[in-house]
Scaffold this motif. Structure first.
Motif, PDB file in Angstrom:
ATOM      1  N   HIS A  56       0.849  -1.201   0.000  1.00 27.99           N
ATOM      2  CA  HIS A  56       0.000   0.000   0.000  1.00 27.99           C
ATOM      3  C   HIS A  56       0.880   1.246   0.000  1.00 27.99           C
ATOM      4  CE1 HIS A  56      -3.016   3.017   0.865  1.00 27.99           C
ATOM      5  NE2 HIS A  56      -2.156   3.482   1.755  1.00 27.99           N
ATOM      6  N   ILE A  57       1.839   1.282   0.906  1.00 29.55           N
ATOM      7  CA  ILE A  57       2.694   2.464   1.048  1.00 29.55           C
ATOM      8  C   ILE A  57       3.471   2.730  -0.242  1.00 29.55           C
ATOM      9  CG2 ILE A  57       4.689   3.419   2.284  1.00 29.55           C
ATOM     10  CD1 ILE A  57       2.052   3.381   3.942  1.00 29.55           C
ATOM     11  N   SER A  61      -0.549   4.141  -2.269  1.00 28.38           N
ATOM     12  CA  SER A  61      -0.694   5.335  -1.449  1.00 28.38           C
ATOM     13  C   SER A  61      -1.305   6.478  -2.260  1.00 28.38           C
ATOM     14  CB  SER A  61       0.686   5.749  -0.932  1.00 28.38           C
ATOM     15  OG  SER A  61       0.682   7.038  -0.403  1.00 28.38           O
ATOM     16  N   ARG A  68       6.373  10.798  -2.106  1.00 21.43           N
ATOM     17  CA  ARG A  68       6.621   9.571  -1.346  1.00 21.43           C
ATOM     18  C   ARG A  68       8.118   9.275  -1.266  1.00 21.43           C
ATOM     19  NH1 ARG A  68       5.116   5.293  -4.909  1.00 21.43           N
ATOM     20  NH2 ARG A  68       7.331   5.338  -5.424  1.00 21.43           N
ATOM     21  N   ASP A 153      -1.466   8.996   4.801  1.00 20.36           N
ATOM     22  CA  ASP A 153      -0.448   8.221   4.081  1.00 20.36           C
ATOM     23  C   ASP A 153       0.957   8.750   4.368  1.00 20.36           C
ATOM     24  OD1 ASP A 153      -1.832   6.115   2.862  1.00 20.36           O
ATOM     25  OD2 ASP A 153      -2.372   7.319   1.115  1.00 20.36           O
ATOM     26  N   THR A 157       3.707   6.378   5.870  1.00 21.60           N
ATOM     27  CA  THR A 157       4.900   6.148   5.050  1.00 21.60           C
ATOM     28  C   THR A 157       6.152   6.339   5.901  1.00 21.60           C
ATOM     29  OG1 THR A 157       3.777   6.795   3.016  1.00 21.60           O
ATOM     30  CG2 THR A 157       6.193   6.936   3.015  1.00 21.60           C
TER      31      THR A 157
END
Length: 182
Positions: A56-57, A61, A68, A153, A157
């Protein structure tokens, strides 16, 4: 690298049992199964569950890829995780970060290389690293450009990669042959 030899061996995929192969299938990067996954093969139940969150990360995300990667690289740098840094240099370049920006990540937020938004991203990573909390000022700055899901997120993260850095450093995961460290 904090350790010159692994404390937990990286099991070659040819030696994986059925459960390890099931948990870590499809984990090739750049044509090879990387040492992070070969090390996680030692605990296939953990690996299988961790990969859901990590996936997901990394790929689902709500954060833009570039943002990110700025976060992940800053967390890796702060955590002195050479493996994390080396893997995400490659991913960060693919997400559009320049060599100058990659170098600027080491210096942190007060740098002309960053937009106001990016400075807030780096500041959030720094604050989560030192205070385990994002200050009101940084939060308000992030709210100018991020929605609620993106804010969540961002926090997760940083948490995921800080946790991972602790594992990579403590397990002694060694750089893969195609990676360059600090």
């Amino acid at each position: 690298m904090k350790l010159s030899e692994p404390r937990i061996p990286a099991i070659h995929e040819d030696d994986w049992n059925e459960a390890q192969a099931d948990a870590l299938k499809n984990q090739k990067m750049r044509g090879n199964v990387q040492n992070i996954f070969r090390t996680m093969a030692n605990h296939e139940k953990l690996a299988k569950r961790w990969l859901v969150f990590a996936s997901h990360i990394l790929s689902k995300s709500s954060l833009p890829e570039r943002d990110r990667e700025i976060l992940i690289l800053r967390v890796g740098w702060l955590a002195d995780s050479e493996y994390e840094w080396a893997q995400h240099i490659v991913i960060g370049k693919a997400a559009g970060l320049s060599d100058e920006e990659l170098e600027a990540i080491k210096a942190g937020a007060p740098n002309d290389a960053w937009s106001e938004h990016e400075r807030y991203i780096i500041q959030a990573a720094d604050e989560l690293h030192t205070e385990v909390f994002i200050s009101d000022e940084t939060w308000a700055g992030l709210e100018k450009t991020y929605n609620t899901q993106q804010l969540m997120d961002l926090v997760f993260t940083c948490g995921q990669y800080r946790m991972l850095a602790g594992g990579l450093n403590s397990f002694g995961v060694q750089l893969d042959d195609d990676l360059v460290g600090f």
